[in-house]
Design a protein around this motif. Structure first.
Motif, PDB file in Angstrom:
ATOM      1  N   ALA A  21       0.848  -1.195   0.000  1.00  0.00           N
ATOM      2  CA  ALA A  21       0.000   0.000   0.000  1.00  0.00           C
ATOM      3  C   ALA A  21       0.878   1.237   0.000  1.00  0.00           C
ATOM      4  CB  ALA A  21      -0.913  -0.015   1.212  1.00  0.00           C
ATOM      5  N   GLY A  22       0.460   2.237  -0.745  1.00  0.00           N
ATOM      6  CA  GLY A  22       1.205   3.472  -0.810  1.00  0.00           C
ATOM      7  C   GLY A  22       2.259   3.491  -1.900  1.00  0.00           C
ATOM      8  N   GLY A  76      -9.857   1.507   8.904  1.00  0.00           N
ATOM      9  CA  GLY A  76      -9.821   2.256   7.663  1.00  0.00           C
ATOM     10  C   GLY A  76     -10.516   1.609   6.480  1.00  0.00           C
ATOM     11  N   TRP A  78     -10.995  -1.463   3.328  1.00  0.00           N
ATOM     12  CA  TRP A  78     -10.272  -1.902   2.142  1.00  0.00           C
ATOM     13  C   TRP A  78     -10.570  -0.969   0.980  1.00  0.00           C
ATOM     14  CZ3 TRP A  78      -6.526  -5.085   0.724  1.00  0.00           C
ATOM     15  CH2 TRP A  78      -6.392  -5.379  -0.634  1.00  0.00           C
ATOM     16  N   ARG A  79      -9.549  -0.609   0.230  1.00  0.00           N
ATOM     17  CA  ARG A  79      -9.725   0.162  -1.008  1.00  0.00           C
ATOM     18  C   ARG A  79      -9.117  -0.636  -2.148  1.00  0.00           C
ATOM     19  NH1 ARG A  79      -8.118   6.326   0.463  1.00  0.00           N
ATOM     20  NH2 ARG A  79      -9.599   6.574   2.155  1.00  0.00           N
ATOM     21  N   ASP A  84      -4.513   6.657 -10.822  1.00  0.00           N
ATOM     22  CA  ASP A  84      -4.676   8.001 -10.291  1.00  0.00           C
ATOM     23  C   ASP A  84      -3.955   8.989 -11.207  1.00  0.00           C
ATOM     24  OD1 ASP A  84      -5.496   9.928  -8.475  1.00  0.00           O
ATOM     25  OD2 ASP A  84      -3.786   9.625  -7.138  1.00  0.00           O
ATOM     26  N   VAL A  93      -2.181   2.838  -8.240  1.00  0.00           N
ATOM     27  CA  VAL A  93      -2.148   2.824  -6.779  1.00  0.00           C
ATOM     28  C   VAL A  93      -2.750   1.486  -6.355  1.00  0.00           C
ATOM     29  CG1 VAL A  93      -2.906   3.973  -4.662  1.00  0.00           C
ATOM     30  CG2 VAL A  93      -2.413   5.319  -6.734  1.00  0.00           C
ATOM     31  N   GLY A  96      -5.358  -1.926  -0.896  1.00  0.00           N
ATOM     32  CA  GLY A  96      -4.825  -2.239   0.424  1.00  0.00           C
ATOM     33  C   GLY A  96      -5.704  -1.683   1.522  1.00  0.00           C
ATOM     34  N   TRP A  97      -5.323  -1.968   2.738  1.00  0.00           N
ATOM     35  CA  TRP A  97      -6.016  -1.452   3.909  1.00  0.00           C
ATOM     36  C   TRP A  97      -5.517  -0.049   4.159  1.00  0.00           C
ATOM     37  CZ3 TRP A  97     -10.013  -3.964   5.998  1.00  0.00           C
ATOM     38  CH2 TRP A  97     -10.167  -5.297   5.663  1.00  0.00           C
ATOM     39  N   ARG A  98      -6.425   0.886   4.355  1.00  0.00           N
ATOM     40  CA  ARG A  98      -6.063   2.297   4.583  1.00  0.00           C
ATOM     41  C   ARG A  98      -6.340   2.697   6.011  1.00  0.00           C
ATOM     42  NH1 ARG A  98      -3.473   2.984  -0.300  1.00  0.00           N
ATOM     43  NH2 ARG A  98      -4.736   1.935  -1.786  1.00  0.00           N
TER      44      ARG A  98
END
Length: 98
Positions: A21-22, A76, A78-79, A84, A93, A96-98
């Motif tokens: 993530a990120g 947070g 899941w996304r 992007d 992107v 992941g879990w935010r």
């Protein structure tokens, strides 16, 4: 059905550069395929487990489907992965879990 070790191996072998993530990588824009309907297989097998939906991962060449699995709940939500718009172009992107 894939177990967690097999999924981890799949991610490590195919998508290690973008599996975290990120992390974002500049790629030519190509939208991911539609999400697959993948409902949870019954009830959670243990306390505090939530269904992490299956999702697409970009491997720098193509999208690979990672099946859903039961995981420990995180804050947070899941996304799903998405493209992007950035000043230098579109970037992938990862989900992941935010």
């Amino acid at each position: 059905m894939l177990n967690r070790r097999r999924i981890a191996g799949l991610l490590a072998g195919l998508a290690a550069p973008v599996a975290h993530a990120g992390t974002a990588s500049a790629q030519p824009f190509r939208p991911p395929p539609p999400l697959r309907l993948e409902p949870p297989p019954g009830r959670p097998p243990g306390p505090r487990l939530v269904w992490q939906p299956g999702h697409w991962v970009w491997t720098r060449r193509d999208y690979v489907w990672v099946p859903g699995q039961w995981v420990r709940a995180r804050r947070g939500g899941w996304r799903h992965g998405h493209w992007d718009d950035r000043p230098r172009g579109r970037v992938w992107v990862p989900g992941g879990w935010r």
